[in-house]
Design an enzyme around this catalytic site. Structure first.
Site, PDB file in Angstrom:
ATOM      1  N   THR A  38       0.807  -1.222   0.000  1.00 47.06           N
ATOM      2  CA  THR A  38       0.000   0.000   0.000  1.00 47.06           C
ATOM      3  C   THR A  38       0.838   1.268   0.000  1.00 47.06           C
ATOM      4  O   THR A  38       0.316   2.346  -0.223  1.00 47.06           O
ATOM      5  CB  THR A  38      -0.906   0.004   1.254  1.00 47.06           C
ATOM      6  OG1 THR A  38      -0.091  -0.296   2.394  1.00 47.06           O
ATOM      7  CG2 THR A  38      -1.996  -1.040   1.117  1.00 47.06           C
ATOM      8  N   HIS A  53       5.318  -9.147  -5.388  1.00 44.13           N
ATOM      9  CA  HIS A  53       3.876  -9.412  -5.509  1.00 44.13           C
ATOM     10  C   HIS A  53       3.335  -8.468  -6.581  1.00 44.13           C
ATOM     11  O   HIS A  53       3.791  -7.342  -6.713  1.00 44.13           O
ATOM     12  CB  HIS A  53       3.183  -9.160  -4.160  1.00 44.13           C
ATOM     13  CG  HIS A  53       1.694  -9.377  -4.164  1.00 44.13           C
ATOM     14  ND1 HIS A  53       1.082 -10.448  -4.771  1.00 44.13           N
ATOM     15  CD2 HIS A  53       0.703  -8.631  -3.607  1.00 44.13           C
ATOM     16  CE1 HIS A  53      -0.213 -10.365  -4.597  1.00 44.13           C
ATOM     17  NE2 HIS A  53      -0.485  -9.278  -3.896  1.00 44.13           N
TER      18      HIS A  53
HETATM   19  N1  LIG Z   1       5.674 -10.954   3.962  1.00 43.96           N
HETATM   20  C1  LIG Z   1       5.893 -11.949   3.109  1.00 43.96           C
HETATM   21  O1  LIG Z   1       6.335 -13.031   3.473  1.00 43.96           O
HETATM   22  C2  LIG Z   1       5.644 -11.766   1.647  1.00 43.96           C
HETATM   23  C3  LIG Z   1       5.542 -10.497   1.100  1.00 43.96           C
HETATM   24  N2  LIG Z   1       5.498 -10.365  -0.240  1.00 43.96           N
HETATM   25  C4  LIG Z   1       5.503  -9.022  -0.835  1.00 43.96           C
HETATM   26  O2  LIG Z   1       6.743  -8.408  -0.500  1.00 43.96           O
HETATM   27  C5  LIG Z   1       6.558  -6.993  -0.411  1.00 43.96           C
HETATM   28  C6  LIG Z   1       7.046  -6.542   0.953  1.00 43.96           C
HETATM   29  O3  LIG Z   1       6.230  -7.146   1.885  1.00 43.96           O
HETATM   30  P1  LIG Z   1       6.763  -7.384   3.384  1.00 43.96           P
HETATM   31  O4  LIG Z   1       8.181  -7.866   3.355  1.00 43.96           O
HETATM   32  O5  LIG Z   1       5.745  -8.199   4.090  1.00 43.96           O
HETATM   33  O6  LIG Z   1       6.746  -5.912   3.927  1.00 43.96           O
HETATM   34  P2  LIG Z   1       7.005  -5.430   5.418  1.00 43.96           P
HETATM   35  O7  LIG Z   1       5.738  -4.892   5.999  1.00 43.96           O
HETATM   36  O8  LIG Z   1       7.736  -6.481   6.198  1.00 43.96           O
HETATM   37  O9  LIG Z   1       7.984  -4.198   5.037  1.00 43.96           O
HETATM   38  C7  LIG Z   1       8.473  -3.477   6.016  1.00 43.96           C
HETATM   39  C8  LIG Z   1       9.556  -2.573   5.415  1.00 43.96           C
HETATM   40  O10 LIG Z   1       8.942  -1.547   4.662  1.00 43.96           O
HETATM   41  C9  LIG Z   1       9.279  -0.289   5.279  1.00 43.96           C
HETATM   42  N3  LIG Z   1       8.167   0.654   5.222  1.00 43.96           N
HETATM   43  C10 LIG Z   1       6.993   0.568   5.874  1.00 43.96           C
HETATM   44  N4  LIG Z   1       6.220   1.611   5.563  1.00 43.96           N
HETATM   45  C11 LIG Z   1       6.937   2.377   4.707  1.00 43.96           C
HETATM   46  C12 LIG Z   1       6.695   3.599   4.017  1.00 43.96           C
HETATM   47  N5  LIG Z   1       5.533   4.239   4.174  1.00 43.96           N
HETATM   48  N6  LIG Z   1       7.653   4.094   3.198  1.00 43.96           N
HETATM   49  C13 LIG Z   1       8.831   3.436   3.051  1.00 43.96           C
HETATM   50  N7  LIG Z   1       9.135   2.277   3.674  1.00 43.96           N
HETATM   51  C14 LIG Z   1       8.183   1.774   4.481  1.00 43.96           C
HETATM   52  C15 LIG Z   1       9.586  -0.652   6.709  1.00 43.96           C
HETATM   53  O11 LIG Z   1      10.426   0.320   7.245  1.00 43.96           O
HETATM   54  P3  LIG Z   1      10.371   0.609   8.841  1.00 43.96           P
HETATM   55  O12 LIG Z   1       9.358  -0.279   9.481  1.00 43.96           O
HETATM   56  O13 LIG Z   1      11.724   0.360   9.314  1.00 43.96           O
HETATM   57  O14 LIG Z   1       9.992   2.029   8.931  1.00 43.96           O
HETATM   58  C16 LIG Z   1      10.315  -1.960   6.548  1.00 43.96           C
HETATM   59  O15 LIG Z   1      11.649  -1.788   6.182  1.00 43.96           O
HETATM   60  C17 LIG Z   1       5.076  -6.741  -0.644  1.00 43.96           C
HETATM   61  O16 LIG Z   1       4.859  -6.458  -1.989  1.00 43.96           O
HETATM   62  C18 LIG Z   1       4.453  -8.099  -0.303  1.00 43.96           C
HETATM   63  O17 LIG Z   1       3.207  -8.304  -0.936  1.00 43.96           O
HETATM   64  C19 LIG Z   1       5.533 -11.435  -1.101  1.00 43.96           C
HETATM   65  C20 LIG Z   1       5.609 -12.709  -0.599  1.00 43.96           C
HETATM   66  C21 LIG Z   1       5.595 -12.961   0.796  1.00 43.96           C
END
Ligand SMILES: NC(=O)C1=CN([C@@H]2O[C@H](COP(=O)(O)OP(=O)(O)OC[C@H]3O[C@@H](n4cnc5c(N)ncnc54)[C@H](OP(=O)(O)O)[C@@H]3O)[C@@H](O)[C@H]2O)C=CC1
Ligand SMILES: CC(=O)[C@](C)(O)C(=O)O
Length: 333
Positions: free
Chosen positions: A84, A108
């Site tokens: 998002t 994704h």
């Molecule tokens: N989770 C999973 O196992 C899977 C995820 N995916 C895909 O991978 C992608 C990442 O998902 P996922 O790893 O779960 O993500 P996360 O929620 O784990 O990502 C967190 C990371 O994103 C950063 N972040 C959060 N908000 C913001 C923002 N507004 N601006 C910039 N950085 C931000 C956080 O930084 P901080 O918190 O340090 O501020 C942190 O480094 C998505 O597209 C998801 O659909 C695909 C397969 C499996």
């Protein structure tokens, strides 16, 4: 039969000597970054100045830049922040730094498929989507194993996008297990369906419904926990290792009969609902709801997660797991 790529089908060469920017350092981000680095790929992390992940990424040995700086210096830009927030991050930090020599990558297909991000036509765009949680992507890699993945090409401006995607998948360790070529549409719709109806949403619903059915009938919560949650892992482990027939080989005849008869009634009840959930995904209704939920500050998301955090099964489980310290392995961090 799907075309499945394994280690022998992929080479790291297309991304060797290229810089890969991992935007985000969370569940998938830390795993992709560490696995690629251990595979010999040049990785830089892109995180906002106030990101809580910056220190962790630096401690793991990475150069940490802002998303904009990382996008400037990288050849391949992988979006591993929450779905998002990707559109704003793309518009603010990535799009201004794009040129035909750069490649966009996703784990994704949500934002490409539902046109929340529309890349210029002259850049390569691929997806490598692990079929498993990020922490398992890292732990399996460390053990010399791999989590399967899907690979998709949205745009192949250079003619070499698939080779780059397969190289990335190999660097992740995914080709150790198998990588299926798909489309952004198929990955997005099947992944959303699976996580809503079978995996997270589906299995949590079964666990809660079973637990509540037993406790509301007066049975002890601890008994209900062992029956409906703890033993579920043991059964699913057998299915994971030996298939449904293999699991059925190990359970009792009594359990098998109950499985194929009463399980049939649950199957008949849930399959129409599953089809409705898939239709909502295919028609974009879920995507619209999720985008608007985020614009409203995630009121439903927070309320329902908080409700489940307070569920009796969580309290019972926390106490019972303390008595089995072997259960909680590596820290989820
Ligand atoms: N989770 C999973 O196992 C899977 C995820 N995916 C895909 O991978 C992608 C990442 O998902 P996922 O790893 O779960 O993500 P996360 O929620 O784990 O990502 C967190 C990371 O994103 C950063 N972040 C959060 N908000 C913001 C923002 N507004 N601006 C910039 N950085 C931000 C956080 O930084 P901080 O918190 O340090 O501020 C942190 O480094 C998505 O597209 C998801 O659909 C695909 C397969 C499996
Ligand atoms: C782990 C995984 O692939 C999920 C459930 O689809 C996700 O976290 O997005």
């Amino acid at each position: 039969m799907a075309k499945i790529y394994y280690d022998s089908d992929a080479s790291l060469e297309p991304i060797k000597g290229k810089k890969v920017a991992i935007l985000g350092y969370g569940s998938q981000g830390h795993a992709h970054a560490l696995n690629l680095k251990d595979s010999g790929v040049d990785v830089v992390i892109g995180l906002h100045e106030k990101s809580r992940s910056r220190e962790k990424a630096k401690k793991d040995g990475f150069e940490v830049l802002t998303p904009s700086e990382a996008s400037k210096v990288a050849d391949i830009i992988m979006f591993l922040v929450p779905d998002t927030v990707q559109p704003d991050l793309y518009r603010e930090c990535v799009e201004p730094n794009l040129n035909p020599k750069k490649t966009l990558a996703f784990a994704h297909g949500f934002n490409i498929h539902f046109k929340q991000i529309v890349p210029p036509p002259d850049v390569d765009v691929f997806m490598v989507a692990p079929k498993g949680p990020g922490h398992l992507v890292r732990w399996m890699y460390e053990e010399g194993k791999g989590v399967p993945a899907l690979v998709a090409i949205y745009q192949d401006a250079t003619g070499g996008c698939l080779d780059k995607a397969l190289a990335y998948a190999k660097g992740l360790g995914a080709t150790r297990a198998g990588v299926i070529e798909t489309s952004f549409k198929e990955e997005t719709e099947t992944d959303l369906f699976g996580e809503q109806s079978v995996l997270c949403g589906g299995v949590t619903a079964l666990i809660k419904a079973g637990f509540e059915t037993l406790t509301e009938a007066g049975y002890q919560p601890e008994v209900a926990y062992f029956e409906c949650l703890h033993e579920l892992k043991l059964i699913v482990d057998l299915i994971y290792q030996y298939g449904i027939a293999g699991m059925r080989y190990s359970i009792s005849d009594t359990a098998k009969y109950g499985d194929v008869t009463r399980g049939e009634r649950i199957y008949e009840a849930v399959k129409p609902l599953m089809k409705d959930i898939l239709t909502e995904i295919q028609k974009g209704e879920f995507a619209r709801e999720w985008v608007l939920e985020n614009k409203a500050g995630r009121p439903v998301y927070h309320a329902l997660l908080e409700r489940d955090r307070e569920h009796l099964i969580e309290k019972v489980g926390e106490e019972l797991r303390k008595m089995m310290p072997w259960i909680t392995g590596k820290e989820l961090k």
